[in-house]
Design a protein around this motif. Sequence first.
Motif, mmCIF file in Angstrom:
data_model
loop_
_atom_site.group_PDB
_atom_site.id
_atom_site.type_symbol
_atom_site.label_atom_id
_atom_site.label_comp_id
_atom_site.label_asym_id
_atom_site.label_seq_id
_atom_site.Cartn_x
_atom_site.Cartn_y
_atom_site.Cartn_z
ATOM 1 N N MET A 99 7.641 -3.303 -47.950
ATOM 2 C CA MET A 99 8.710 -2.755 -47.131
ATOM 3 C C MET A 99 9.861 -3.760 -46.976
ATOM 4 N N GLU A 100 9.548 -5.050 -47.010
ATOM 5 C CA GLU A 100 10.577 -6.071 -46.847
ATOM 6 C C GLU A 100 11.615 -6.008 -47.970
ATOM 7 N N GLY A 101 11.162 -5.786 -49.194
ATOM 8 C CA GLY A 101 12.084 -5.682 -50.327
ATOM 9 C C GLY A 101 13.037 -4.516 -50.192
ATOM 10 N N ARG A 102 12.557 -3.412 -49.638
ATOM 11 C CA ARG A 102 13.402 -2.224 -49.432
ATOM 12 C C ARG A 102 14.501 -2.508 -48.410
ATOM 13 N N LYS A 103 14.173 -3.244 -47.356
ATOM 14 C CA LYS A 103 15.160 -3.591 -46.339
ATOM 15 C C LYS A 103 16.241 -4.507 -46.916
ATOM 16 N N ILE A 104 15.837 -5.458 -47.709
ATOM 17 C CA ILE A 104 16.805 -6.369 -48.333
ATOM 18 C C ILE A 104 17.711 -5.602 -49.294
ATOM 19 N N PHE A 105 17.104 -4.687 -50.082
ATOM 20 C CA PHE A 105 17.900 -3.859 -50.991
ATOM 21 C C PHE A 105 18.915 -3.036 -50.215
ATOM 22 N N LEU A 106 18.480 -2.393 -49.141
ATOM 23 C CA LEU A 106 19.374 -1.555 -48.343
ATOM 24 C C LEU A 106 20.503 -2.384 -47.742
ATOM 25 N N LEU A 107 20.175 -3.575 -47.260
ATOM 26 C CA LEU A 107 21.192 -4.449 -46.683
ATOM 27 C C LEU A 107 22.226 -4.857 -47.737
ATOM 28 N N CYS A 108 21.765 -5.271 -48.910
ATOM 29 C CA CYS A 108 22.682 -5.667 -49.991
ATOM 30 C C CYS A 108 23.499 -4.477 -50.482
ATOM 31 N N PHE A 109 22.840 -3.334 -50.623
ATOM 32 C CA PHE A 109 23.517 -2.108 -51.060
ATOM 33 C C PHE A 109 24.601 -1.713 -50.068
ATOM 34 N N ASN A 110 24.302 -1.823 -48.784
ATOM 35 C CA ASN A 110 25.246 -1.469 -47.743
ATOM 36 C C ASN A 110 26.450 -2.406 -47.743
ATOM 37 N N PHE A 111 26.211 -3.713 -47.802
ATOM 38 C CA PHE A 111 27.320 -4.675 -47.821
ATOM 39 C C PHE A 111 28.211 -4.478 -49.048
ATOM 40 N N LEU A 112 27.602 -4.263 -50.194
ATOM 41 C CA LEU A 112 28.368 -4.062 -51.418
ATOM 42 C C LEU A 112 29.199 -2.789 -51.355
ATOM 43 N N SER A 113 28.623 -1.716 -50.844
ATOM 44 C CA SER A 113 29.363 -0.457 -50.762
ATOM 45 C C SER A 113 30.519 -0.556 -49.770
ATOM 46 N N ILE A 114 30.318 -1.243 -48.666
ATOM 47 C CA ILE A 114 31.412 -1.416 -47.706
ATOM 48 C C ILE A 114 32.518 -2.268 -48.317
ATOM 49 N N LEU A 115 32.147 -3.307 -49.021
ATOM 50 C CA LEU A 115 33.129 -4.169 -49.668
ATOM 51 C C LEU A 115 33.963 -3.391 -50.687
ATOM 52 N N LEU A 116 33.320 -2.521 -51.457
ATOM 53 C CA LEU A 116 34.016 -1.815 -52.529
ATOM 54 C C LEU A 116 34.780 -0.576 -52.067
ATOM 55 N N PHE A 117 34.269 0.145 -51.078
ATOM 56 C CA PHE A 117 34.801 1.477 -50.797
ATOM 57 C C PHE A 117 35.406 1.680 -49.411
ATOM 58 N N ALA A 118 34.897 1.079 -48.392
ATOM 59 C CA ALA A 118 35.325 1.410 -47.034
ATOM 60 C C ALA A 118 36.691 0.821 -46.724
ATOM 61 N N GLY A 119 37.514 1.596 -46.091
ATOM 62 C CA GLY A 119 38.800 1.118 -45.615
ATOM 63 C C GLY A 119 39.932 1.119 -46.616
ATOM 64 N N THR A 120 39.770 1.792 -47.742
ATOM 65 C CA THR A 120 40.831 1.823 -48.758
ATOM 66 C C THR A 120 42.124 2.386 -48.195
ATOM 67 N N VAL A 121 42.018 3.436 -47.399
ATOM 68 C CA VAL A 121 43.212 4.086 -46.842
ATOM 69 C C VAL A 121 43.936 3.165 -45.876
ATOM 70 N N PHE A 122 43.213 2.254 -45.240
ATOM 71 C CA PHE A 122 43.845 1.388 -44.259
ATOM 72 C C PHE A 122 44.597 0.224 -44.886
ATOM 73 N N GLY A 123 44.592 0.128 -46.188
ATOM 74 C CA GLY A 123 45.452 -0.803 -46.903
ATOM 75 C C GLY A 123 46.705 -0.078 -47.362
ATOM 76 N N TRP A 124 47.182 0.856 -46.542
ATOM 77 C CA TRP A 124 48.235 1.774 -46.943
ATOM 78 C C TRP A 124 49.542 1.086 -47.281
ATOM 79 N N THR A 125 49.915 0.040 -46.585
ATOM 80 C CA THR A 125 51.209 -0.607 -46.834
ATOM 81 C C THR A 125 51.293 -1.100 -48.272
ATOM 82 N N ALA A 126 50.276 -1.804 -48.712
ATOM 83 C CA ALA A 126 50.269 -2.303 -50.089
ATOM 84 C C ALA A 126 50.148 -1.153 -51.089
ATOM 85 N N LEU A 127 49.322 -0.166 -50.780
ATOM 86 C CA LEU A 127 49.153 0.980 -51.670
ATOM 87 C C LEU A 127 50.442 1.782 -51.779
ATOM 88 N N SER A 128 51.129 1.960 -50.670
ATOM 89 C CA SER A 128 52.392 2.696 -50.671
ATOM 90 C C SER A 128 53.446 1.982 -51.515
#
Length: 134
Positions: free
Chosen positions: A1-30
């Motif tokens: 079970m410990e390996g699954r928790k570590i995977f989920l934690l890494c998966f979550n951090f990576l997904s937030i880094l790559l995808f979350a908040g793209t719209v809030f960088g609107w000034t540069a995107l605009s």
Amino acid sequence: MEGRKIFLLCFNFLSILLFAGTVFGWTALSDMLVKESFYSYLCDGQPPCDAQSVALNQAFTLASTATGLCALPGGWLLDSAGPVVTIIAGGAIEVLSVAGIALCEHTWQLYHIDLFPIYLVGVAVGGSLIRFCG
């Protein structure tokens, strides 16, 4: 079970880094979209113009509103399906929406349909689903 928790934690951090908040960088995107001549057909003279800025800002307004409106269904999905499914769904929505933005100019030239606001809403909703899991 410990390996699954570590995977989920890494998966979550990576997904937030790559995808979350793209719209809030609107000034540069605009700024980038103006330089790429998005909505330049709205200008009577040489772009950039006010009509171009208004069209881009309307798309941002829709996307930022969608961020708040997806909280209830996004929370329900997170509670019922779990964080992995929610992150995968959010990532899929965001990747498809970013690909759609890349094809917006082509779609406009062929069919004269403006899909940019819809795709930007998809980026916002996908990013919000991922952020809920963080």
